[in-house]
Design an enzyme around this catalytic site. Sequence first.
Site, short mmCIF file in Angstrom:
data_model
loop_
_atom_site.label_atom_id
_atom_site.label_comp_id
_atom_site.label_asym_id
_atom_site.label_seq_id
_atom_site.Cartn_x
_atom_site.Cartn_y
_atom_site.Cartn_z
N VAL A 143 0.78 -0.95 -0.02
CA VAL A 143 0.33 0.21 0.10
C VAL A 143 0.99 1.20 -0.03
O VAL A 143 0.95 2.29 -0.70
CB VAL A 143 -0.67 -0.04 1.20
CG1 VAL A 143 -1.84 1.38 1.33
CG2 VAL A 143 -1.69 -1.64 0.83
N ASP B 252 -9.50 -10.05 12.05
CA ASP B 252 -9.44 -9.21 11.34
C ASP B 252 -10.48 -8.29 10.83
O ASP B 252 -11.12 -6.81 11.45
CB ASP B 252 -8.60 -9.40 9.61
CG ASP B 252 -8.58 -8.51 9.06
OD1 ASP B 252 -7.61 -7.33 8.94
OD2 ASP B 252 -9.98 -8.44 8.09
N GLY C 174 -5.99 -4.78 -0.99
CA GLY C 174 -5.34 -4.52 -2.76
C GLY C 174 -3.98 -3.09 -2.65
O GLY C 174 -5.28 -2.17 -2.11
N GLY D 272 9.39 6.19 6.10
CA GLY D 272 10.60 6.18 7.02
C GLY D 272 10.11 3.96 7.08
O GLY D 272 8.78 3.82 6.78
N VAL E 152 -6.73 20.57 -3.44
CA VAL E 152 -6.18 20.93 -2.01
C VAL E 152 -5.93 22.43 -1.70
O VAL E 152 -6.41 23.17 -0.82
CB VAL E 152 -5.11 19.95 -1.34
CG1 VAL E 152 -4.13 20.48 0.46
CG2 VAL E 152 -5.09 18.81 -0.87
N VAL F 120 -11.23 0.08 6.91
CA VAL F 120 -12.29 -0.83 6.99
C VAL F 120 -12.11 -0.96 5.41
O VAL F 120 -12.52 0.41 4.85
CB VAL F 120 -13.50 -0.27 7.63
CG1 VAL F 120 -14.69 -1.69 7.85
CG2 VAL F 120 -12.94 -0.39 9.31
N ARG G 267 12.42 0.33 7.50
CA ARG G 267 12.84 -0.81 8.74
C ARG G 267 14.25 -1.01 8.00
O ARG G 267 14.97 -0.31 8.83
CB ARG G 267 12.38 -2.44 8.25
CG ARG G 267 12.77 -3.10 10.09
CD ARG G 267 11.80 -4.31 9.41
NE ARG G 267 10.81 -4.10 10.54
CZ ARG G 267 9.69 -4.82 11.03
NH1 ARG G 267 10.25 -6.05 9.62
NH2 ARG G 267 8.71 -4.75 10.71
N LYS H 190 -12.72 -4.91 12.49
CA LYS H 190 -13.34 -3.90 11.44
C LYS H 190 -14.98 -3.69 12.66
O LYS H 190 -14.36 -2.62 12.24
CB LYS H 190 -12.92 -3.98 10.20
CG LYS H 190 -12.18 -4.06 9.91
CD LYS H 190 -12.02 -5.06 8.35
CE LYS H 190 -10.52 -5.71 7.16
NZ LYS H 190 -10.68 -5.81 6.61
#
Length: 433
Positions: A21, A207, A309, A50, A40, A138, A52, A211
């Site tokens: 994502v 999961d 997805g 950021g 905007v 969700v 790992r 939600k």
Amino acid sequence: MCMTLDESAPVRVALLGAGVVGSQVARLLTENSDDLRARVGRAIELVGVGVRRTGIERPGIDPALFTSDLESLVSRPDVDIVIELIGGIEPARTLLLAALSAGKSVVTANKALLADHSHELFQAAAAARVDLYFEAAVAGAIPIIRPLRESLVGDEITTIMGIVNGTTNYILDQMTAEGTDFAGALAEAQRLGFAEADPTADVEGDDAAAKAALLASLAFHTRVRGSDVPRAGISDITADDVAAAKALNCTIKLVAVCSLSEDDRISLGVYPALVPNSHPLASIRGAYNAVFIESRSAGRLMFMGPGAGGTPTASAVLGDLVTAARNRLRGVPGPGESTYAARSLMPAGEVTSRFYVSLEVVDVPGVLAKVARAFADHQVSLQIVRQEGTGESARLGIMTHVAATAAITATVADLEAMTDVRSRVKILRVAGM
């Protein structure tokens, strides 16, 4: 603390996570930069990502943006909005609390974190007068959080019933349409990327329960945690269950159900259920999600679309980002947590439903009467009784009228204690009927 930006400054964004994502969010920020500026009223600039590990090539993202120092990134004075897509409880919780405390608005897709820690996150956002948005937490791309927080806030919602996990819907759809067993359908879902290598959270209902907690909190203006939601998974659904559903003109779906009882308590549950084929949720195929809402004034509404997805979920993230950026420019935050109703939660044993009960019995005279007596002893009324097979044993399928979960549990205990019952008693709820 929600501060406006000077007229020439872009809205600066820090992104936590560059997985499926996150990488799509970064891509869309670049590809749609002109459209986003127009929507905007100011440029949106990605100033840090950021991760790992910084040594991994991630196509489409400027390597100079990567940092493994996430704590410093969320506290940078030039960051206005933090997008969190790393998942899990920690370090996400600590990072988002730090970001909110530093006056950054937050956009997250982290349903597990929100289900158990939304209160402290909302408190931190309210104290700093900044936003906490989570549309992508969700049902992926489906706009369901914003309608509950804003569009339907003038109405009273009475029921939410949804398919909110694409993995389980794909598996059950394969079992129904293709005749595949659970193991085969799961393997195919993993091959196609619809299921994780460890699918436990999906197939056991965890999961969907997280939600459901978020949906119930928003719909009923009451704080609901993920641990408050009773759940059952689909790992023991068999071909016999699918066949029984078809014979009853139903389809098995893993559903999250949140509703108000007549005495104004909240009833919650996630479970595989027989859904009548006439109900809109029965037609939801593959890895799609759908949420069905009933309210006092608007009546029945349904929201349907891709539930997971990279690109669909990134679409929901960017929708929240645009709203948070607009609020930032105006200097006012959007809606916060709403818990004024403080409704009580109905104990799991008191939650009512219709049930489908199946069991194998010795095929001798008098057995059906004994089975019926077990139901009558716990005041469970029968609607349909089906028998399949003859000879030494037969399979009974029994549809009940509405009954309390505790009454069904007690009935099943009595049935399994009978010497004439040859199998474990199987229970499926009936939803939408």
